[in-house]
Design a protein around this motif. Structure first.
Motif, short mmCIF file in Angstrom:
data_model
loop_
_atom_site.label_atom_id
_atom_site.label_comp_id
_atom_site.label_asym_id
_atom_site.label_seq_id
_atom_site.Cartn_x
_atom_site.Cartn_y
_atom_site.Cartn_z
N LYS A 199 14.58 -23.61 -4.18
CA LYS A 199 14.33 -23.01 -5.50
C LYS A 199 14.98 -21.64 -5.69
CE LYS A 199 9.85 -25.35 -5.89
NZ LYS A 199 8.38 -25.17 -6.08
N ALA A 200 15.69 -21.14 -4.68
CA ALA A 200 16.28 -19.81 -4.85
C ALA A 200 17.28 -19.52 -3.74
CB ALA A 200 15.19 -18.74 -4.86
N THR A 201 18.20 -18.61 -4.02
CA THR A 201 19.10 -18.05 -3.02
C THR A 201 18.72 -16.60 -2.78
OG1 THR A 201 20.98 -19.48 -3.54
CG2 THR A 201 21.49 -17.36 -2.55
N VAL A 202 18.63 -16.23 -1.50
CA VAL A 202 18.37 -14.84 -1.11
C VAL A 202 19.59 -14.35 -0.33
CG1 VAL A 202 16.89 -13.30 0.22
CG2 VAL A 202 15.88 -15.24 -0.99
N GLU A 203 20.15 -13.20 -0.74
CA GLU A 203 21.33 -12.66 -0.08
C GLU A 203 21.09 -11.21 0.35
OE1 GLU A 203 25.18 -14.00 -2.30
OE2 GLU A 203 23.52 -13.99 -3.76
N LEU A 204 21.68 -10.87 1.47
CA LEU A 204 21.65 -9.49 1.97
C LEU A 204 23.07 -9.09 2.33
CD1 LEU A 204 20.16 -6.94 2.97
CD2 LEU A 204 19.91 -8.07 5.19
N THR A 205 23.59 -8.04 1.66
CA THR A 205 24.94 -7.54 1.92
C THR A 205 24.84 -6.08 2.32
OG1 THR A 205 25.80 -9.04 0.23
CG2 THR A 205 27.26 -7.28 1.00
N ILE A 239 24.21 -11.95 4.98
CA ILE A 239 23.28 -13.05 5.26
C ILE A 239 22.90 -13.72 3.94
CG2 ILE A 239 20.91 -13.59 5.98
CD1 ILE A 239 21.21 -11.52 8.19
N ARG A 240 23.00 -15.03 3.93
CA ARG A 240 22.63 -15.79 2.74
C ARG A 240 21.69 -16.92 3.15
NH1 ARG A 240 26.08 -17.76 -2.33
NH2 ARG A 240 24.83 -19.57 -2.97
N LEU A 241 20.61 -17.06 2.39
CA LEU A 241 19.58 -18.06 2.66
C LEU A 241 19.37 -18.87 1.39
CD1 LEU A 241 17.06 -15.48 4.17
CD2 LEU A 241 18.71 -16.82 5.47
N ASP A 242 19.80 -20.12 1.40
CA ASP A 242 19.62 -21.00 0.25
C ASP A 242 18.40 -21.89 0.47
OD1 ASP A 242 21.87 -20.08 -1.10
OD2 ASP A 242 23.19 -21.57 -0.20
N TYR A 243 17.39 -21.69 -0.38
CA TYR A 243 16.19 -22.53 -0.36
C TYR A 243 16.26 -23.51 -1.54
CZ TYR A 243 14.40 -18.99 2.85
OH TYR A 243 14.24 -18.15 3.91
N GLY A 298 12.67 -3.91 9.03
CA GLY A 298 12.59 -3.35 7.69
C GLY A 298 11.50 -4.01 6.87
N SER A 299 10.85 -3.25 6.00
CA SER A 299 9.76 -3.80 5.19
C SER A 299 10.27 -4.88 4.25
CB SER A 299 9.07 -2.68 4.40
OG SER A 299 10.02 -1.98 3.60
N SER A 300 11.53 -4.78 3.80
CA SER A 300 12.04 -5.81 2.90
C SER A 300 12.26 -7.14 3.64
CB SER A 300 13.33 -5.35 2.23
OG SER A 300 14.29 -4.89 3.16
N THR A 301 12.58 -7.08 4.92
CA THR A 301 12.68 -8.31 5.71
C THR A 301 11.31 -8.97 5.83
OG1 THR A 301 14.66 -7.81 6.98
CG2 THR A 301 13.02 -9.16 8.08
N ALA A 302 10.28 -8.17 6.08
CA ALA A 302 8.92 -8.73 6.13
C ALA A 302 8.55 -9.37 4.80
CB ALA A 302 7.93 -7.63 6.49
N ARG A 356 15.83 -2.30 0.36
CA ARG A 356 15.53 -3.38 -0.59
C ARG A 356 16.65 -3.55 -1.61
NH1 ARG A 356 10.71 -1.99 -4.63
NH2 ARG A 356 11.78 -3.64 -5.78
N ASP A 357 17.41 -2.49 -1.89
CA ASP A 357 18.48 -2.56 -2.88
C ASP A 357 19.66 -3.40 -2.41
OD1 ASP A 357 17.02 -0.95 -4.60
OD2 ASP A 357 17.93 0.91 -3.88
#
Length: 373
Positions: free
Chosen positions: A254-260, A248-252, A133-137, A267-268
């Protein structure tokens, strides 16, 4: 389609429920791939499928199809135990392969596939469409830029529900034919996606259990994973969860990125939470600069394979990338059945888990027999 671009001839092997996704994938190539044949052991089903989709030939004999049609691409959508011999046979007739998950049932089988690749010059790629998916890229680019800082903590949950009727299909629920439970058959997509985003794993400690379903294989697994970049993560794979979710949750730093999501995302489905107070305009602007939406579909992955064939290069989900995912699954089973912490690269020829995912350590239980204790 530009006139100088080659058209690739594809054969679909297996015309069950996932077959329609492959037909749509071929259509998504806009003429770069044509579906010239379909194969299924059920003569009525393959005949009806070919007629319904305008496929010019159909077979019940896979070897006969390969000999007669000599396709450029084999799209393999059969039950899991057939994936490796069918992929090797296709490569030996000059075809590249795009194969449904699970690609294989052991690291030994993966080595057979890689040997066939070297011998034939063809490649076998596993269908891991979540990567494409383009949002993964977009998330990968943002992580690689360093704007979010180092990866620290990850979560990868495949919490699905599969009832007794699902496992009543003869090949499901058995090590020999399904090759594993939700670790292998359900969570493999999210775990591959997670590794694609978070990096190379290093060690695994896991629990593997059959808690409720009357099956040979597990119905739940949980793992704690360390990564080469220093991050740590938890993974849960379940066939027992009535409220279904893929998360999927990715904690960096400076930010948290989540995909549900459940079986697909746009992208939504992503959520971005910067470290408070949210004053890093450059980081927020970078996150909001999504590219045009390209779905994480079979069609997107097939188009990527076509580009790889044009360039005569190894596809993304073959070779070392497919090995990383298969090896993680193997390590989860080994750790779960032995209690050991398993290090990447440690499962080699001579190890019982190299030859079989369960390492011959799984509890002896006949299909249909309820777990006890």
């Amino acid at each position: 389609m530009p006139p100088h671009k080659k058209t690739y001839r594809a054969a679909l092997v297996g015309t069950g429920s996932i077959g329609d996704a492959h037909v749509r994938a071929v259509e998504a190539t806009q003429g770069r791939v044509t579906l010239v044949s379909a194969v299924d052991i059920d003569a009525q089903r393959v005949g009806d499928f070919a007629k319904r989709n305008g496929i010019p030939s159909h077979y019940t004999d896979y070897a006969a199809m390969l000999a007669k049609e000599k396709p450029d691409i084999a799209l393999i959508a059969t039950p899991p135990a057939q994936h490796v011999p069918m992929s090797i046979a296709a490569m030996e007739t000059g075809a590249w392969v795009l194969c449904e998950k699970p690609l294989c049932g052991s690291l030994a089988e993966l080595d057979l596939l890689e040997a066939a690749e070297k011998r034939t010059g063809c490649y076998t790629a596993c269908i891991f469409q979540m990567r494409f998916g383009s949002s993964t890229a977009h998330v990968r680019r943002l992580a690689d830029s360093g704007l979010m800082g180092r990866p620290l903590v990850g979560v990868c949950n495949t919490l699905w529900f599969r009832d007794d009727a699902y496992y009543a299909v003869p090949w499901r629920g058995r090590w020999e034919t399904e090759l594993g439970g939700p670790t292998m058959g359900l969570g493999i997509h999210a775990m591959d996606h997670f590794l694609h985003l978070f990096g190379e794993w290093k060690t695994v400690r896991a629990v593997v259990s059959t808690l409720d379903r009357a099956i040979e294989v597990e119905d739940v697994s949980m793992a704690l994973v360390t990564f080469a970049n220093g991050a740590v993560a938890s993974i849960v794979n379940s066939a027992l969860s009535p409220r279904q979710e893929t998360y999927i949750r990715l904690d960096y730093q400076k930010a948290t990125v989540e995909l549900t999501h459940l079986y697909g995302y746009t992208r939504d489905n992503w959520k971005f939470t910067p470290v408070p107070p949210a004053q890093d305009d450059a980081l927020l602007q970078a996150w909001q600069s999504f590219p045009a939406e390209v779905g994480a579909t079979h069609g997107t992955q097939l188009n990527a394979l076509v580009a790889d064939m044009d360039a005569k290069r190894r596809p993304l989900t073959s070779g070392e990338q497919s090995r990383q995912t298969v090896e993680l699954l193997t390590a989860i089973y080994k750790s779960g059945f032995t209690g050991e912490i398993v290090t990447r690269g440690s499962i080699k020829p001579g190890d019982s888990f190299y030859a079989a995912l369960h390492g011959n350590r799984a509890p002896k239980r006949r299909k249909g027999e309820r777990p006890t204790g």
